[in-house]
Design an enzyme around this catalytic site. Sequence first.
Site, PDB file in Angstrom:
ATOM      1  N   HIS A 113       0.898  -1.161   0.000  1.00 49.10           N
ATOM      2  CA  HIS A 113       0.000   0.000   0.000  1.00 49.10           C
ATOM      3  C   HIS A 113       0.942   1.217   0.000  1.00 49.10           C
ATOM      4  O   HIS A 113       1.948   1.223   0.722  1.00 49.10           O
ATOM      5  CB  HIS A 113      -0.881  -0.058   1.246  1.00 49.10           C
ATOM      6  CG  HIS A 113      -1.788   1.128   1.457  1.00 49.10           C
ATOM      7  ND1 HIS A 113      -2.325   1.860   0.423  1.00 49.10           N
ATOM      8  CD2 HIS A 113      -2.261   1.684   2.591  1.00 49.10           C
ATOM      9  CE1 HIS A 113      -3.090   2.817   0.920  1.00 49.10           C
ATOM     10  NE2 HIS A 113      -3.066   2.737   2.234  1.00 49.10           N
ATOM     11  N   GLU A 236     -27.998  -8.577   5.308  1.00 46.04           N
ATOM     12  CA  GLU A 236     -28.182  -8.851   3.879  1.00 46.04           C
ATOM     13  C   GLU A 236     -27.203  -8.092   2.974  1.00 46.04           C
ATOM     14  O   GLU A 236     -27.188  -8.298   1.763  1.00 46.04           O
ATOM     15  CB  GLU A 236     -29.623  -8.520   3.458  1.00 46.04           C
ATOM     16  CG  GLU A 236     -30.624  -9.518   4.019  1.00 46.04           C
ATOM     17  CD  GLU A 236     -31.993  -9.394   3.369  1.00 46.04           C
ATOM     18  OE1 GLU A 236     -32.053  -9.040   2.182  1.00 46.04           O
ATOM     19  OE2 GLU A 236     -32.998  -9.628   4.049  1.00 46.04           O
ATOM     20  N   SER A 257     -35.877  -7.524  -6.839  1.00 38.60           N
ATOM     21  CA  SER A 257     -37.266  -7.264  -7.242  1.00 38.60           C
ATOM     22  C   SER A 257     -37.399  -5.861  -7.838  1.00 38.60           C
ATOM     23  O   SER A 257     -36.614  -4.955  -7.510  1.00 38.60           O
ATOM     24  CB  SER A 257     -38.190  -7.374  -6.025  1.00 38.60           C
ATOM     25  OG  SER A 257     -37.992  -6.242  -5.181  1.00 38.60           O
TER      26      SER A 257
HETATM   27  N1  LIG Z   1      -3.273  -3.587  -1.377  1.00 32.21           N
HETATM   28  C1  LIG Z   1      -4.316  -3.798  -0.610  1.00 32.21           C
HETATM   29  O1  LIG Z   1      -5.471  -3.869  -1.064  1.00 32.21           O
HETATM   30  C2  LIG Z   1      -4.098  -3.982   0.858  1.00 32.21           C
HETATM   31  C3  LIG Z   1      -5.141  -4.477   1.641  1.00 32.21           C
HETATM   32  C4  LIG Z   1      -4.925  -4.650   2.995  1.00 32.21           C
HETATM   33  C5  LIG Z   1      -3.687  -4.309   3.544  1.00 32.21           C
HETATM   34  N2  LIG Z   1      -2.702  -3.814   2.728  1.00 32.21           N
HETATM   35  C6  LIG Z   1      -1.417  -3.413   3.283  1.00 32.21           C
HETATM   36  O2  LIG Z   1      -0.686  -4.552   3.737  1.00 32.21           O
HETATM   37  C7  LIG Z   1       0.114  -4.157   4.847  1.00 32.21           C
HETATM   38  C8  LIG Z   1      -0.163  -5.111   6.009  1.00 32.21           C
HETATM   39  O3  LIG Z   1      -1.536  -5.125   6.276  1.00 32.21           O
HETATM   40  P1  LIG Z   1      -2.240  -6.388   6.960  1.00 32.21           P
HETATM   41  O4  LIG Z   1      -3.669  -6.330   6.568  1.00 32.21           O
HETATM   42  O5  LIG Z   1      -1.455  -7.613   6.719  1.00 32.21           O
HETATM   43  O6  LIG Z   1      -2.111  -5.959   8.503  1.00 32.21           O
HETATM   44  P2  LIG Z   1      -2.256  -6.885   9.799  1.00 32.21           P
HETATM   45  O7  LIG Z   1      -2.928  -8.165   9.504  1.00 32.21           O
HETATM   46  O8  LIG Z   1      -2.821  -5.998  10.848  1.00 32.21           O
HETATM   47  O9  LIG Z   1      -0.739  -7.242  10.194  1.00 32.21           O
HETATM   48  C9  LIG Z   1       0.122  -6.234  10.576  1.00 32.21           C
HETATM   49  C10 LIG Z   1       1.440  -6.844  10.984  1.00 32.21           C
HETATM   50  O10 LIG Z   1       2.250  -5.721  11.334  1.00 32.21           O
HETATM   51  C11 LIG Z   1       2.977  -6.050  12.477  1.00 32.21           C
HETATM   52  N3  LIG Z   1       3.346  -4.837  13.206  1.00 32.21           N
HETATM   53  C12 LIG Z   1       2.534  -3.858  13.674  1.00 32.21           C
HETATM   54  N4  LIG Z   1       3.253  -2.928  14.313  1.00 32.21           N
HETATM   55  C13 LIG Z   1       4.532  -3.336  14.242  1.00 32.21           C
HETATM   56  C14 LIG Z   1       5.750  -2.805  14.716  1.00 32.21           C
HETATM   57  N5  LIG Z   1       5.778  -1.653  15.378  1.00 32.21           N
HETATM   58  N6  LIG Z   1       6.888  -3.494  14.465  1.00 32.21           N
HETATM   59  C15 LIG Z   1       6.868  -4.647  13.756  1.00 32.21           C
HETATM   60  N7  LIG Z   1       5.736  -5.201  13.290  1.00 32.21           N
HETATM   61  C16 LIG Z   1       4.594  -4.548  13.530  1.00 32.21           C
HETATM   62  C17 LIG Z   1       2.026  -6.914  13.290  1.00 32.21           C
HETATM   63  O11 LIG Z   1       2.838  -7.596  14.184  1.00 32.21           O
HETATM   64  P3  LIG Z   1       2.320  -8.609  15.310  1.00 32.21           P
HETATM   65  O12 LIG Z   1       2.037  -9.857  14.543  1.00 32.21           O
HETATM   66  O13 LIG Z   1       3.471  -8.697  16.200  1.00 32.21           O
HETATM   67  O14 LIG Z   1       1.094  -7.977  15.915  1.00 32.21           O
HETATM   68  C18 LIG Z   1       1.389  -7.757  12.213  1.00 32.21           C
HETATM   69  O15 LIG Z   1       2.146  -8.924  11.965  1.00 32.21           O
HETATM   70  C19 LIG Z   1      -0.218  -2.710   5.135  1.00 32.21           C
HETATM   71  O16 LIG Z   1       0.716  -1.902   4.458  1.00 32.21           O
HETATM   72  C20 LIG Z   1      -1.584  -2.542   4.507  1.00 32.21           C
HETATM   73  O17 LIG Z   1      -1.921  -1.232   4.102  1.00 32.21           O
HETATM   74  C21 LIG Z   1      -2.888  -3.652   1.418  1.00 32.21           C
END
Ligand SMILES: NC(=O)c1ccc[n+]([C@@H]2O[C@H](COP(=O)([O-])OP(=O)(O)OC[C@H]3O[C@@H](n4cnc5c(N)ncnc54)[C@H](OP(=O)(O)O)[C@@H]3O)[C@@H](O)[C@H]2O)c1
Length: 334
Positions: A113, A236, A257
């Site tokens: 992102h 829904e 509908s």
């Molecule tokens: N292109 C798209 O459509 C799309 C969609 C969704 C997300 N994304 C992007 O993908 C990326 C990740 O998103 P996600 O949905 O995978 O998020 P997520 O499921 O919330 O996972 C976030 C990860 O970041 C880690 N984290 C958070 N704070 C941290 C820190 N201070 N130091 C080290 N690690 C840290 C967390 O660690 P812990 O496991 O230790 O908690 C977790 O493993 C983001 O840049 C998001 O914008 C893109």
Amino acid sequence: MPTETTEPLYTRDIDLGPVTGRRIAIIGYGNHGRSHALCLRDSGVSEIRIALRVGSASRAKAEADGFQVVSVAEAAGWADAISLLAADEAHRQIWTAEILPHRKQGQALIVCHGFSVHYGLIDAPADADIILAAAKGPGGAVREEFLKGGGLIGFWAVQQDASGEARAVALAYLAAIGSGNVGIFPTSFREETVSDLFGEQVVLVGGMVALAKASFTRLTAAGVSPRMAYIDCVHELKYLADLIQQRGIAGMYAAISDTAEFGARQIEDAIAGPELLKVFDGAMEDIESGRFARKWVERYESGEGLEAERAEDRALPIEAAGAELRSRLGRATK
Ligand SMILES: NC(=O)c1ccc[n+]([C@@H]2O[C@H](COP(=O)([O-])OP(=O)(O)OC[C@H]3O[C@@H](n4cnc5c(N)ncnc54)[C@H](OP(=O)(O)O)[C@@H]3O)[C@@H](O)[C@H]2O)c1
């Protein structure tokens, strides 16, 4: 080399060598981190390490999946490319404190992102390729679709091409996580960031939740039971969203509908009236000016999370109605 058009590229057009031949560190093992790591490995990337913060609850999961888990600093000194898949609001802190001081010369930065790059939260040196490889959709779906032989639509952009290979890395990375099975399109960091933030704020999350809450309140005030109000205004939603995704708006109208279509057409313009457009303008100004990004990152860095709002939501009657309904669904088959 294919020319850049708005025609998608597919895996058959793409050489995976620019990723299979590199050491890739994935920072964060959340929804996208885990899916990318598993898909990259299945696509032939043999050198992958997962970098997590100290005490991360995700360590056990990454190790159970067979990955070596290291600190972010170690990953920064080891990898040819860092895929920064930690929460966007944490990127500035992670980059400044843990990656930059230890970073291997010439290391590429890949994000899913554009947020942190577009808003200048990451100040990458001139030797770094800065790449957007966005598989559009929730992280879990990346893996689910990959396992079915598909993927999420991919968008790529290059902010800085130090090696001359940034485009090839972007395409190879997206193909390796399955996007090449459905189509990969070019974009820019600005376009992806603005569009993603605006879409989630005004439609997919903020808009949908605002409509659900307000309509639930209005229906129950009219004496409708919370259960019925929840079914009609929230439960829904999925069926209509699926229809739009599969058939488009006209196709959705054709599948419901005529009464529902007539009623919706009566009110569409009133909902999207001047007041709503003013809200959209405000959201767009905040996004484009960087005000929204600054506000969110400052809040995160101050240690104030979203717990207050989350607690407020948990106490709402709409949540109780949803929980009650879900607890009853499927009972007949148990
Ligand atoms: N292109 C798209 O459509 C799309 C969609 C969704 C997300 N994304 C992007 O993908 C990326 C990740 O998103 P996600 O949905 O995978 O998020 P997520 O499921 O919330 O996972 C976030 C990860 O970041 C880690 N984290 C958070 N704070 C941290 C820190 N201070 N130091 C080290 N690690 C840290 C967390 O660690 P812990 O496991 O230790 O908690 C977790 O493993 C983001 O840049 C998001 O914008 C893109």
